[in-house]
Design a protein around this motif. Sequence first.
Motif, short mmCIF file in Angstrom:
data_model
loop_
_atom_site.label_atom_id
_atom_site.label_comp_id
_atom_site.label_asym_id
_atom_site.label_seq_id
_atom_site.Cartn_x
_atom_site.Cartn_y
_atom_site.Cartn_z
N VAL A 34 85.48 38.24 62.29
CA VAL A 34 84.56 37.44 63.09
C VAL A 34 85.28 37.15 64.40
O VAL A 34 86.34 36.53 64.41
N ILE A 35 84.73 37.65 65.50
CA ILE A 35 85.41 37.49 66.79
C ILE A 35 84.76 36.41 67.66
O ILE A 35 85.36 35.97 68.63
N ALA A 36 83.56 35.99 67.29
CA ALA A 36 82.88 34.87 67.96
C ALA A 36 81.80 34.35 67.02
O ALA A 36 81.21 35.13 66.26
N GLU A 37 81.57 33.03 67.09
CA GLU A 37 80.56 32.42 66.23
C GLU A 37 80.08 31.14 66.90
O GLU A 37 80.90 30.34 67.36
N SER A 38 78.76 30.97 66.98
CA SER A 38 78.24 29.78 67.64
C SER A 38 76.75 29.60 67.36
O SER A 38 76.02 30.58 67.26
N GLN A 83 78.99 44.10 65.77
CA GLN A 83 77.71 43.79 65.18
C GLN A 83 77.46 42.29 65.32
O GLN A 83 78.30 41.47 64.93
N VAL A 84 76.30 41.93 65.88
CA VAL A 84 75.91 40.52 65.97
C VAL A 84 74.94 40.22 64.84
O VAL A 84 73.93 40.90 64.68
N ILE A 85 75.31 39.25 64.04
CA ILE A 85 74.51 38.86 62.87
C ILE A 85 73.92 37.49 63.12
O ILE A 85 74.65 36.55 63.43
N ASP A 86 72.59 37.39 63.00
CA ASP A 86 71.92 36.09 63.19
C ASP A 86 72.12 35.20 61.99
O ASP A 86 72.04 35.57 60.89
N MET A 95 74.07 30.73 61.58
CA MET A 95 74.79 30.67 62.84
C MET A 95 75.12 32.10 63.28
O MET A 95 75.73 32.85 62.53
N PRO A 96 74.72 32.50 64.47
CA PRO A 96 75.05 33.84 64.94
C PRO A 96 76.56 34.06 65.02
O PRO A 96 77.32 33.16 65.40
N LYS A 97 76.98 35.25 64.62
CA LYS A 97 78.38 35.62 64.72
C LYS A 97 78.51 37.07 65.14
O LYS A 97 77.64 37.89 64.85
N ALA A 98 79.60 37.35 65.84
CA ALA A 98 79.92 38.71 66.26
C ALA A 98 81.05 39.20 65.37
O ALA A 98 82.08 38.53 65.23
N LEU A 104 85.08 33.16 71.87
CA LEU A 104 85.68 34.49 71.69
C LEU A 104 87.17 34.37 71.36
O LEU A 104 87.90 33.64 72.03
N ARG A 105 87.61 35.10 70.36
CA ARG A 105 89.03 35.08 69.97
C ARG A 105 89.87 35.79 71.03
O ARG A 105 89.82 37.01 71.18
N ASP A 106 90.67 35.03 71.73
CA ASP A 106 91.51 35.57 72.81
C ASP A 106 92.59 36.52 72.30
O ASP A 106 93.06 37.37 73.05
N ASP A 107 92.99 36.37 71.06
CA ASP A 107 94.06 37.22 70.52
C ASP A 107 93.61 38.66 70.30
O ASP A 107 94.45 39.53 70.03
N LEU A 108 92.33 38.94 70.44
CA LEU A 108 91.81 40.28 70.18
C LEU A 108 91.39 41.02 71.45
O LEU A 108 90.96 42.17 71.36
N ILE A 109 91.48 40.38 72.60
CA ILE A 109 90.96 41.00 73.82
C ILE A 109 92.07 41.33 74.81
O ILE A 109 93.13 40.72 74.81
#
Length: 94
Positions: free
Chosen positions: A10-14, A91-94, A1-4, A31-36
Motif C-alpha cells: 500500500v503506497i497511499a491510502e486516504s 492499482q487503485v482500490i476503492d 477507503m481508497p488505497k493505491a 504517498l510513501r516517500d521511501d518508495l519514490i
Amino acid sequence: MPKAVWNDLVIAESNDTVLVEGNHYFPRSTLRDDLIRGSNTQSVCPWKGTASYYTLEHDGQISPDAVWYYPEPGPKAGMVRDRIAFSGDVQVID
C-alpha cells in the motif's frame, strides 16, 4: 477507503481523494516517500497544466513515472493541487 497498491504494498491510502477524469488524486502527504525517486519526465494537460512524475522503486522492482502530480495546476484545476495520481502497474482500490 481508497488505497493505491503497487507490488502488494500500500503506497497511499486516504478517505480524502478527488476523482478527476477517472483518476483518484490522493493527498501528496499520503504517498510513501521511501518508495519514490524523482523523474525528469513531464507532460502537459490543456487545462490542468504541466505534470511532473515520480518513479516507484522497491526491492529491485521499478515502475518508471508511475506517480504524477501538478506542481502548479491551471486555474480550473485547483482541486489537484498538492495531490498525486497513479498509472502503470499501480492499482487503485476503492
